[in-house]
Design a protein around this motif. Structure first.
Motif, PDB file in Angstrom:
ATOM      1  N   MET A   1     -62.650  14.350 109.507  1.00 37.87           N
ATOM      2  CA  MET A   1     -63.284  13.447 108.549  1.00 37.87           C
ATOM      3  C   MET A   1     -64.607  14.006 108.034  1.00 37.87           C
ATOM      4  SD  MET A   1     -63.678   9.349 109.122  1.00 37.87           S
ATOM      5  CE  MET A   1     -65.442   9.045 108.958  1.00 37.87           C
ATOM      6  N   ALA A   2     -65.102  15.105 108.692  1.00 39.25           N
ATOM      7  CA  ALA A   2     -66.415  15.637 108.345  1.00 39.25           C
ATOM      8  C   ALA A   2     -66.522  15.976 106.855  1.00 39.25           C
ATOM      9  CB  ALA A   2     -66.694  16.873 109.182  1.00 39.25           C
ATOM     10  N   GLU A   3     -65.392  16.479 106.263  1.00 39.33           N
ATOM     11  CA  GLU A   3     -65.464  16.881 104.853  1.00 39.33           C
ATOM     12  C   GLU A   3     -65.562  15.683 103.902  1.00 39.33           C
ATOM     13  OE1 GLU A   3     -61.613  18.376 103.294  1.00 39.33           O
ATOM     14  OE2 GLU A   3     -60.926  18.088 105.352  1.00 39.33           O
ATOM     15  N   TYR A   4     -65.381  14.464 104.432  1.00 42.24           N
ATOM     16  CA  TYR A   4     -65.500  13.268 103.598  1.00 42.24           C
ATOM     17  C   TYR A   4     -66.704  12.439 104.061  1.00 42.24           C
ATOM     18  CZ  TYR A   4     -60.726  14.266 102.133  1.00 42.24           C
ATOM     19  OH  TYR A   4     -59.596  14.847 101.629  1.00 42.24           O
ATOM     20  N   SER A   5     -67.864  13.059 104.135  1.00 39.86           N
ATOM     21  CA  SER A   5     -68.983  12.350 104.737  1.00 39.86           C
ATOM     22  C   SER A   5     -69.798  11.521 103.746  1.00 39.86           C
ATOM     23  CB  SER A   5     -69.882  13.337 105.476  1.00 39.86           C
ATOM     24  OG  SER A   5     -70.162  14.377 104.586  1.00 39.86           O
ATOM     25  N   SER A   6     -69.576  11.702 102.448  1.00 44.87           N
ATOM     26  CA  SER A   6     -70.353  10.912 101.496  1.00 44.87           C
ATOM     27  C   SER A   6     -69.439   9.957 100.732  1.00 44.87           C
ATOM     28  CB  SER A   6     -71.056  11.841 100.503  1.00 44.87           C
ATOM     29  OG  SER A   6     -70.084  12.386  99.633  1.00 44.87           O
ATOM     30  N   LYS A   7     -70.068   9.000 100.077  1.00 46.07           N
ATOM     31  CA  LYS A   7     -69.289   8.031  99.295  1.00 46.07           C
ATOM     32  C   LYS A   7     -68.586   8.736  98.124  1.00 46.07           C
ATOM     33  CE  LYS A   7     -69.704   3.494  97.231  1.00 46.07           C
ATOM     34  NZ  LYS A   7     -70.582   2.411  96.852  1.00 46.07           N
ATOM     35  N   GLU A   8     -69.241   9.745  97.556  1.00 45.55           N
ATOM     36  CA  GLU A   8     -68.637  10.493  96.441  1.00 45.55           C
ATOM     37  C   GLU A   8     -67.338  11.168  96.909  1.00 45.55           C
ATOM     38  OE1 GLU A   8     -71.981  10.604  97.131  1.00 45.55           O
ATOM     39  OE2 GLU A   8     -72.258   9.199  95.456  1.00 45.55           O
ATOM     40  N   ASP A   9     -67.410  11.728  98.140  1.00 45.27           N
ATOM     41  CA  ASP A   9     -66.203  12.380  98.692  1.00 45.27           C
ATOM     42  C   ASP A   9     -65.081  11.348  98.840  1.00 45.27           C
ATOM     43  OD1 ASP A   9     -67.459  14.773  98.837  1.00 45.27           O
ATOM     44  OD2 ASP A   9     -67.986  14.607 100.959  1.00 45.27           O
ATOM     45  N   MET A  10     -65.466  10.145  99.299  1.00 41.96           N
ATOM     46  CA  MET A  10     -64.446   9.108  99.477  1.00 41.96           C
ATOM     47  C   MET A  10     -63.841   8.732  98.115  1.00 41.96           C
ATOM     48  SD  MET A  10     -64.672   5.201 100.801  1.00 41.96           S
ATOM     49  CE  MET A  10     -65.235   4.640  99.212  1.00 41.96           C
ATOM     50  N   THR A  36     -48.087  14.230 104.145  1.00 39.94           N
ATOM     51  CA  THR A  36     -49.370  14.649 103.568  1.00 39.94           C
ATOM     52  C   THR A  36     -50.098  13.417 103.019  1.00 39.94           C
ATOM     53  OG1 THR A  36     -48.461  16.782 102.985  1.00 39.94           O
ATOM     54  CG2 THR A  36     -50.436  16.118 101.791  1.00 39.94           C
ATOM     55  N   TYR A  37     -49.335  12.578 102.284  1.00 44.01           N
ATOM     56  CA  TYR A  37     -49.938  11.353 101.745  1.00 44.01           C
ATOM     57  C   TYR A  37     -50.456  10.481 102.895  1.00 44.01           C
ATOM     58  CZ  TYR A  37     -50.445   6.742  99.738  1.00 44.01           C
ATOM     59  OH  TYR A  37     -50.962   5.517  99.386  1.00 44.01           O
ATOM     60  N   ASP A  38     -49.613  10.294 103.928  1.00 43.87           N
ATOM     61  CA  ASP A  38     -50.000   9.428 105.053  1.00 43.87           C
ATOM     62  C   ASP A  38     -51.273   9.942 105.731  1.00 43.87           C
ATOM     63  OD1 ASP A  38     -47.902   7.695 104.622  1.00 43.87           O
ATOM     64  OD2 ASP A  38     -46.595   8.566 106.151  1.00 43.87           O
ATOM     65  N   GLY A  39     -51.393  11.284 105.872  1.00 41.11           N
ATOM     66  CA  GLY A  39     -52.577  11.874 106.517  1.00 41.11           C
ATOM     67  C   GLY A  39     -53.839  11.538 105.717  1.00 41.11           C
ATOM     68  N   LEU A  40     -53.760  11.687 104.382  1.00 43.70           N
ATOM     69  CA  LEU A  40     -54.924  11.396 103.527  1.00 43.70           C
ATOM     70  C   LEU A  40     -55.246   9.893 103.566  1.00 43.70           C
ATOM     71  CD1 LEU A  40     -54.057  13.655 100.447  1.00 43.70           C
ATOM     72  CD2 LEU A  40     -55.878  14.045 102.125  1.00 43.70           C
ATOM     73  N   TYR A  41     -54.189   9.087 103.574  1.00 45.23           N
ATOM     74  CA  TYR A  41     -54.385   7.629 103.584  1.00 45.23           C
ATOM     75  C   TYR A  41     -55.067   7.188 104.893  1.00 45.23           C
ATOM     76  CZ  TYR A  41     -53.305   2.636 103.247  1.00 45.23           C
ATOM     77  OH  TYR A  41     -53.409   1.268 103.202  1.00 45.23           O
ATOM     78  N   GLN A  42     -54.633   7.796 106.027  1.00 50.25           N
ATOM     79  CA  GLN A  42     -55.266   7.456 107.319  1.00 50.25           C
ATOM     80  C   GLN A  42     -56.731   7.878 107.309  1.00 50.25           C
ATOM     81  OE1 GLN A  42     -53.892   5.570 109.800  1.00 50.25           O
ATOM     82  NE2 GLN A  42     -52.117   5.373 108.432  1.00 50.25           N
ATOM     83  N   THR A  43     -57.037   9.015 106.646  1.00 53.74           N
ATOM     84  CA  THR A  43     -58.432   9.448 106.545  1.00 53.74           C
ATOM     85  C   THR A  43     -59.246   8.404 105.788  1.00 53.74           C
ATOM     86  OG1 THR A  43     -57.713  11.735 106.507  1.00 53.74           O
ATOM     87  CG2 THR A  43     -59.943  11.322 105.726  1.00 53.74           C
ATOM     88  N   LEU A  45     -58.590   5.224 105.576  1.00 55.39           N
ATOM     89  CA  LEU A  45     -58.774   4.049 106.445  1.00 55.39           C
ATOM     90  C   LEU A  45     -59.904   4.287 107.438  1.00 55.39           C
ATOM     91  CD1 LEU A  45     -55.156   2.789 107.356  1.00 55.39           C
ATOM     92  CD2 LEU A  45     -56.647   2.060 105.494  1.00 55.39           C
ATOM     93  N   ALA A  46     -59.976   5.529 107.978  1.00 54.71           N
ATOM     94  CA  ALA A  46     -61.025   5.845 108.963  1.00 54.71           C
ATOM     95  C   ALA A  46     -62.407   5.785 108.297  1.00 54.71           C
ATOM     96  CB  ALA A  46     -60.765   7.227 109.567  1.00 54.71           C
ATOM     97  N   ILE A  47     -62.512   6.311 107.069  1.00 58.63           N
ATOM     98  CA  ILE A  47     -63.811   6.270 106.365  1.00 58.63           C
ATOM     99  C   ILE A  47     -64.206   4.815 106.115  1.00 58.63           C
ATOM    100  CG2 ILE A  47     -65.033   6.875 104.237  1.00 58.63           C
ATOM    101  CD1 ILE A  47     -63.106   9.255 103.936  1.00 58.63           C
ATOM    102  N   GLU A  48     -63.229   4.008 105.660  1.00 56.04           N
ATOM    103  CA  GLU A  48     -63.546   2.610 105.343  1.00 56.04           C
ATOM    104  C   GLU A  48     -63.929   1.830 106.606  1.00 56.04           C
ATOM    105  OE1 GLU A  48     -60.994   2.009 101.224  1.00 56.04           O
ATOM    106  OE2 GLU A  48     -60.135   1.218 103.072  1.00 56.04           O
ATOM    107  N   ALA A  49     -63.289   2.208 107.749  1.00 53.70           N
ATOM    108  CA  ALA A  49     -63.642   1.519 109.000  1.00 53.70           C
ATOM    109  C   ALA A  49     -65.073   1.895 109.408  1.00 53.70           C
ATOM    110  CB  ALA A  49     -62.648   1.897 110.103  1.00 53.70           C
ATOM    111  N   ALA A  50     -65.466   3.147 109.145  1.00 53.96           N
ATOM    112  CA  ALA A  50     -66.813   3.601 109.524  1.00 53.96           C
ATOM    113  C   ALA A  50     -67.872   3.072 108.548  1.00 53.96           C
ATOM    114  CB  ALA A  50     -66.846   5.131 109.567  1.00 53.96           C
TER     115      ALA A  50
END
Ligand code: NAD
Length: 327
Positions: A1-10, A36-43, A45-50
């Protein structure tokens, strides 16, 4: 998830998911595999949970399915056609079971364990036993009316064995594996673009403006839910029995007492998967007792009483490669 650390990345991730959803749901031409889609979608969900304050009202996590394609008459579903939360391991299934048992205050819960057919979700309406409408799930609230195409499916009765006042049944339209391979063979011989998989071939066939095209494709439909009915039921086992008695084909299901039996059924279905004559992309585990379901209720887009166990990614990738090489 490190590569999606900002709101812009999300937001960039959301754009990517939206593009993949458009290709999958609207064009019926996926650009990436489901895993592949499911992996990105779970990412996501993890960002939104954090970061709950980053959640966008139109995030893919907040809405069901895709947009309604142009050219179709539309219908507002009487009961929304929801999606399902996902499980990727036995551990996830045990977590689901403990949440269900805790909410219900029960030591053991009975489940219906069903094939998760990889097709397109549909709602069929029968009035006094007569088929009056077939609609796609669409975005869950609004579907595309495809009644004439559904009427071309030989296994779907135009009249039920017994008249039921008002009945809305939910099922999955799909193309059996052998028919999908034959269809792609024919398309190859005619120099037409091939379908990526049986799911997209089925979805593309039922969402045709010309019913003659749908009639030429050997589609099938299996049912797993009653969305509205003048009859009442107390369990999923009764629902599936009623579906059968009306002359509709129910989904394959195992009745399991407790999560250990669920995991045994999941192992058996996983082992049998290649012998099943149509594609399944997972296994749905549902609380059997309908009063318990009402007590558990639903979230914005998924019920709390069911979960979809998805097959591991390697297996899915292998299957996609195998199909691609065959066509
Ligand atoms: P889902 O596939 O995770 O689960 C819900 C669906 O399961 C229901 O809508 C229903 O159609 C189906 N289903 C089949 N058998 C069932 C049964 N026995 N009981 C209940 N439901 C049953 O959720 P979704 O919202 O339909 O789709 C999301 C999935 O679609 C993703 O997880 C992904 O795998 C796929 N997808 C892929 C891409 C891509 O680009 N490859 C893009 C978007 C979505």
């Amino acid at each position: 998830m490190a590569e999606y650390s900002s709101k812009e990345d999300m937001m960039a991730l959301i754009q990517k998911l939206r593009h993949y959803e458009y290709c999958y749901y609207v064009l019926d031409q996926p650009e990436v595999s489901d895993s592949t889609y499911d992996g990105l979608y779970q990412t996501l969900l993890a960002i939104e949970a954090a970061h709950p304050d980053w959640v966008q009202p139109d995030s893919p996590s907040q809405r069901v399915g895709g947009a309604v394609a142009e050219g179709f008459e539309t219908v507002v579903h009487q009961v929304p056609l929801l999606s399902l939360a996902n499980a990727f391991s036995e551990e996830d299934l045990y977590t689901f079971d403990s949440q269900v048992r805790r909410s219900l205050g029960k030591d053991r819960v009975a489940y219906s364990v069903e094939y998760k057919i990889d097709g397109l979700s549909m709602a069929l309406t029968y009035r006094d036993g007569l088929l009056v409408m077939g609609a796609t799930r669409g975005n869950g609230q609004i579907g595309e009316v495809v009644t004439d195409n559904i009427k071309t499916i030989k296994s779907v009765p135009l009249r039920l064995n017994e008249p039921v006042g008002q009945l809305v049944v939910r099922g999955e339209v799909y193309l059996p594996k052998k028919d999908f391979l034959a269809l792609n063979d024919k398309r190859q011989a005619a120099d037409l673009p091939l379908f990526a998989n049986a799911r997209n071939a089925a979805a593309g066939s039922v969402r045709q403006l010309d019913p003659k095209v749908a009639a030429a494709r050997p589609l099938a439909l299996r049912f797993y839910d009653i969305l509205a009915s003048s009859a009442s039921f107390s369990s999923q086992a009764e629902v599936l029995a009623a579906i059968r008695s009306w002359g509709l084909r129910p989904v394959e299901a195992y009745h399991c007492e407790g999560i250990e039996a669920v995991c045994q059924a999941v192992q058996k279905i996983t082992a049998d998967r290649d012998q099943i004559p149509y594609d399944i992309d997972g296994i749905v585990v549902k609380v059997d007792n309908l009063a318990d379901r009402s007590a558990l209720s639903v979230r914005a887009k998924t019920p709390r009483w069911a979960i979809a166990y998805k097959f591991p990614a390697e297996q899915q990738e292998t299957r996609i490669t195998a199909i691609t090489t065959q066509v």
